[in-house]
Design an enzyme around this catalytic site. Structure first.
Site, PDB file in Angstrom:
ATOM      1  CD  GLN A  63      28.973 -38.061  28.136  1.00  0.00           C
ATOM      2  OE1 GLN A  63      29.475 -37.216  27.098  1.00  0.00           O
ATOM      3  NE2 GLN A  63      28.491 -37.445  28.908  1.00  0.00           N
ATOM      4  CB  SER A 119      25.097 -38.977  21.562  1.00  0.00           C
ATOM      5  OG  SER A 119      25.206 -38.104  22.230  1.00  0.00           O
ATOM      6  CD  GLU A 170      28.170 -33.911  28.818  1.00  0.00           C
ATOM      7  OE1 GLU A 170      27.470 -34.711  29.360  1.00  0.00           O
ATOM      8  OE2 GLU A 170      28.799 -33.555  27.951  1.00  0.00           O
ATOM      9  CD  GLU A 228      16.944 -25.466  21.665  1.00  0.00           C
ATOM     10  OE1 GLU A 228      17.843 -26.312  21.932  1.00  0.00           O
ATOM     11  OE2 GLU A 228      16.707 -24.329  20.976  1.00  0.00           O
TER      12      GLU A 228
HETATM   13  C1  LIG Z   1      30.885 -30.389  20.438  1.00  0.00           C
HETATM   14  C2  LIG Z   1      30.006 -31.586  20.641  1.00  0.00           C
HETATM   15  C3  LIG Z   1      30.518 -32.497  21.540  1.00  0.00           C
HETATM   16  C4  LIG Z   1      29.782 -33.875  21.845  1.00  0.00           C
HETATM   17  N1  LIG Z   1      30.419 -34.674  22.430  1.00  0.00           N
HETATM   18  C5  LIG Z   1      29.825 -35.939  23.006  1.00  0.00           C
HETATM   19  C6  LIG Z   1      30.578 -36.927  23.660  1.00  0.00           C
HETATM   20  O1  LIG Z   1      31.685 -36.845  23.862  1.00  0.00           O
HETATM   21  N2  LIG Z   1      29.517 -38.080  23.986  1.00  0.00           N
HETATM   22  C7  LIG Z   1      28.280 -37.974  23.687  1.00  0.00           C
HETATM   23  O2  LIG Z   1      27.742 -38.940  23.851  1.00  0.00           O
HETATM   24  N3  LIG Z   1      27.669 -37.274  23.063  1.00  0.00           N
HETATM   25  C8  LIG Z   1      28.455 -35.909  22.698  1.00  0.00           C
HETATM   26  N4  LIG Z   1      27.783 -34.991  21.804  1.00  0.00           N
HETATM   27  C9  LIG Z   1      26.264 -35.238  21.549  1.00  0.00           C
HETATM   28  C10 LIG Z   1      25.289 -34.121  22.235  1.00  0.00           C
HETATM   29  O3  LIG Z   1      25.168 -34.728  23.559  1.00  0.00           O
HETATM   30  C11 LIG Z   1      24.116 -34.228  21.241  1.00  0.00           C
HETATM   31  O4  LIG Z   1      24.300 -33.616  20.014  1.00  0.00           O
HETATM   32  C12 LIG Z   1      22.826 -33.501  22.160  1.00  0.00           C
HETATM   33  O5  LIG Z   1      22.542 -34.206  23.246  1.00  0.00           O
HETATM   34  C13 LIG Z   1      21.945 -33.366  21.121  1.00  0.00           C
HETATM   35  O6  LIG Z   1      21.403 -34.393  20.646  1.00  0.00           O
HETATM   36  P1  LIG Z   1      21.014 -34.712  18.789  1.00  0.00           P
HETATM   37  O7  LIG Z   1      22.472 -34.071  18.245  1.00  0.00           O
HETATM   38  O8  LIG Z   1      20.899 -36.041  18.612  1.00  0.00           O
HETATM   39  O9  LIG Z   1      20.059 -33.654  18.548  1.00  0.00           O
HETATM   40  P2  LIG Z   1      18.386 -33.922  18.584  1.00  0.00           P
HETATM   41  O10 LIG Z   1      18.415 -34.592  19.951  1.00  0.00           O
HETATM   42  O11 LIG Z   1      18.121 -34.683  17.561  1.00  0.00           O
HETATM   43  O12 LIG Z   1      17.882 -32.496  18.729  1.00  0.00           O
HETATM   44  C14 LIG Z   1      17.619 -31.566  17.485  1.00  0.00           C
HETATM   45  C15 LIG Z   1      17.148 -30.375  18.056  1.00  0.00           C
HETATM   46  O13 LIG Z   1      15.731 -30.522  18.568  1.00  0.00           O
HETATM   47  C16 LIG Z   1      15.643 -30.067  19.825  1.00  0.00           C
HETATM   48  N5  LIG Z   1      15.099 -30.653  20.792  1.00  0.00           N
HETATM   49  C17 LIG Z   1      15.214 -32.189  20.802  1.00  0.00           C
HETATM   50  N6  LIG Z   1      14.145 -32.836  22.003  1.00  0.00           N
HETATM   51  C18 LIG Z   1      13.596 -31.564  22.376  1.00  0.00           C
HETATM   52  C19 LIG Z   1      12.528 -31.349  23.241  1.00  0.00           C
HETATM   53  N7  LIG Z   1      12.199 -32.083  24.023  1.00  0.00           N
HETATM   54  N8  LIG Z   1      12.097 -29.954  23.558  1.00  0.00           N
HETATM   55  C20 LIG Z   1      12.718 -29.158  22.926  1.00  0.00           C
HETATM   56  N9  LIG Z   1      13.559 -29.223  21.979  1.00  0.00           N
HETATM   57  C21 LIG Z   1      13.934 -30.280  21.785  1.00  0.00           C
HETATM   58  C22 LIG Z   1      17.065 -29.609  20.550  1.00  0.00           C
HETATM   59  O14 LIG Z   1      17.135 -28.729  21.251  1.00  0.00           O
HETATM   60  C23 LIG Z   1      17.989 -29.489  18.946  1.00  0.00           C
HETATM   61  O15 LIG Z   1      17.739 -27.928  18.654  1.00  0.00           O
HETATM   62  C24 LIG Z   1      28.322 -33.836  21.605  1.00  0.00           C
HETATM   63  C25 LIG Z   1      27.801 -33.002  20.607  1.00  0.00           C
HETATM   64  C26 LIG Z   1      28.571 -31.923  20.346  1.00  0.00           C
HETATM   65  C27 LIG Z   1      27.988 -30.599  19.455  1.00  0.00           C
END
Ligand SMILES: Cc1cc2nc3c(=O)[nH]c(=O)nc-3n(C[C@H](O)[C@H](O)[C@H](O)COP(=O)(O)OP(=O)(O)OC[C@H]3O[C@@H](n4cnc5c(N)ncnc54)[C@H](O)[C@@H]3O)c2cc1C
Length: 396
Positions: free
Chosen positions: A121, A124, A239, A363
């Site tokens: 998928q 991100s 998911e 969150e």
């Molecule tokens: C083990 C693992 C597997 C994954 N596998 C996939 C995959 O197969 N395909 C894929 O596409 N993605 C995948 N991901 C990505 C995952 O979907 C993202 O890490 C997740 O959506 C958070 O995005 P970010 O890492 O960019 O953090 P950010 O969006 O930068 O967030 C950083 C922090 O800010 C907080 N935050 C952000 N916006 C808000 C808001 N509006 N209100 C309150 N708090 C907020 C978040 O909760 C977090 O604590 C995976 C992640 C992990 C950890």
């Protein structure tokens, strides 16, 4: 087939073909190769035990939720090497079944079920994780189809995937949720580069994926052009349910059964504090599993899971974090050695915070539950929903 008959069939087959959980749960040695996983998934499917609720015409079993529950209960006594298929069968698969064309279903669903083709998928991006709608990977229309350029990140299993469901921007002149399309992309295309990302366990479960002039044909669109946000909502809903609303699993290294076994092994099972922790864990696991069952049964009765999938995902992630603390208390400081019977639990502790982020952070799930289940006011971040994407100030 009545669920009891199906349960007997599943138990008989798994007893013959799968590795039992008992005695193996905590030794950390269960690391099947991709080849072994593929062979297992193929024989599981040939035995009529994969795609239990999926339509028969696409290789599924055409059965109901009772059979899924029966299978999950029986399967939780075994260690199944099915990890590489969790994403395809939990996310792109159900999305293609719901939104895909007849050709897409016929072409992609059977090899997904048989384990011949693995999916990932691709949502991100470095600047679009929680806020997926800010994604910058783009596709432009060509004579033959579409040309994709950009970068994805955190893509689980990309290193061994054959196909991916990718979200890309196809119209930057409209607001960010409107100009997105979901495509099926061939991960073996020469313009796709996969770079592994190593985590604290030493494994590389996810990757950076680069797209340089990757062509996809017109019929690779899942759903409609520029309607990818709706397709993404369908996939994220699947998911969250996949991650959060599973049953209790006796083979979960941070589950009640595994931790009770470790406590018995190290002689602390009769300690009052340990017994309290274990009883509390059992109650929490049972509650999360019961909630998942309510959601699934309600869905079959015509009450779609919708945003309540976020509550399930949140509950599953919180359970994992709570179980990590419990495991540390139960095993004590030896858990840090990453050896012996508790090694698998220790690895899961390192993974638990990731599970609370994957599929949308806690969150974000709380925001969704607040807005769409409880009807509270919208997150202020939604204010720019009407601004055309190419007029937004985004970091590159
Ligand atoms: C083990 C693992 C597997 C994954 N596998 C996939 C995959 O197969 N395909 C894929 O596409 N993605 C995948 N991901 C990505 C995952 O979907 C993202 O890490 C997740 O959506 C958070 O995005 P970010 O890492 O960019 O953090 P950010 O969006 O930068 O967030 C950083 C922090 O800010 C907080 N935050 C952000 N916006 C808000 C808001 N509006 N209100 C309150 N708090 C907020 C978040 O909760 C977090 O604590 C995976 C992640 C992990 C950890």
């Amino acid at each position: 087939m009545p669920a009891d008959e199906f349960r007997t069939k599943a138990l008989t087959w798994l007893t013959e073909h799968a590795r039992p959980f008992a005695g193996e749960s905590a030794d950390g040695n269960f690391a099947p190769s991709l080849k072994e996983s593929k062979a297992f998934q193929k024989s599981l499917w040939e035995a009529g035990l994969a795609g239990i609720t999926w339509p028969k015409e696409y290789g599924g079993q055409g059965l109901g939720e009772d059979e899924v529950i029966a299978f999950n209960e029986v399967a939780s006594d075994f260690l199944l090497p099915t990890g590489p298929f969790v994403i395809g069968l939990g996310m792109p698969g159900p999305t293609i079944l719901e939104l895909g064309t007849e050709e897409q279903k016929k072409r992609h669903i059977p090899p997904m079920l048989s384990g011949d083709e693995i999916w990932c998928q691709l949502f991100s991006e470095p600047n679009g994780g929680s806020d997926v709608a800010s994604l910058q990977t783009s596709a432009v229309r060509t004579e033959m189809g579409w040309l994709i350029n950009g970068q994805k990140v955190w893509t689980s299993g990309a290193q061994f995937s054959d196909f991916g469901a990718i979200l890309v921007r196809t119209d930057p002149t409209v607001p960010r949720h409107s100009g997105i399309t979901m495509f099926i992309v061939d991960m073996h295309h020469p313009g796709v580069t996969v770079r592994p990302l190593v985590v604290a366990t030493g494994d590389a479960p996810f990757n950076e994926v680069y797209f340089d002039d990757v062509e996809v044909p017109l019929d690779a669109v899942i759903g409609e052009v520029n309607q990818g946000w709706a397709a993404a909502v369908v996939m994220l809903r699947n998911e969250r349910v996949t991650i959060g609303a599973g049953g209790r699993s006796r083979s979960n290294p941070l589950g009640y059964d595994a931790l009770r076994e470790i406590a018995a092994d190290i002689g602390t099972a009769d300690d009052t504090g340990v017994r309290r922790r274990l009883a509390n864990l059992y109650a929490r696991e049972t509650a999360v599993a019961a909630f998942g069952r309510v959601l699934h049964e309600g869905a079959l009765a015509g009450n779609p899971i919708g945003a309540r999938g976020s509550a399930a995902k949140l509950a599953g992630a919180e359970l994992g974090l709570w179980a990590s603390d419990a495991a540390e208390d139960i095993v004590g400081q030896d858990i840090a050695l990453l050896t012996g019977k508790s090694a698998k639990a220790a690895r899961m502790i390192l993974r638990a915070p990731g599970s609370a982020t994957a599929g949308g952070s806690n969150e974000i799930q709380r925001n969704i539950v607040a807005e769409r289940v409880l009807g509270l006011p919208k997150d202020p971040g939604a204010a720019d929903r009407k601004t055309p994407f190419n007029q937004l100030k985004l970091s590159k």
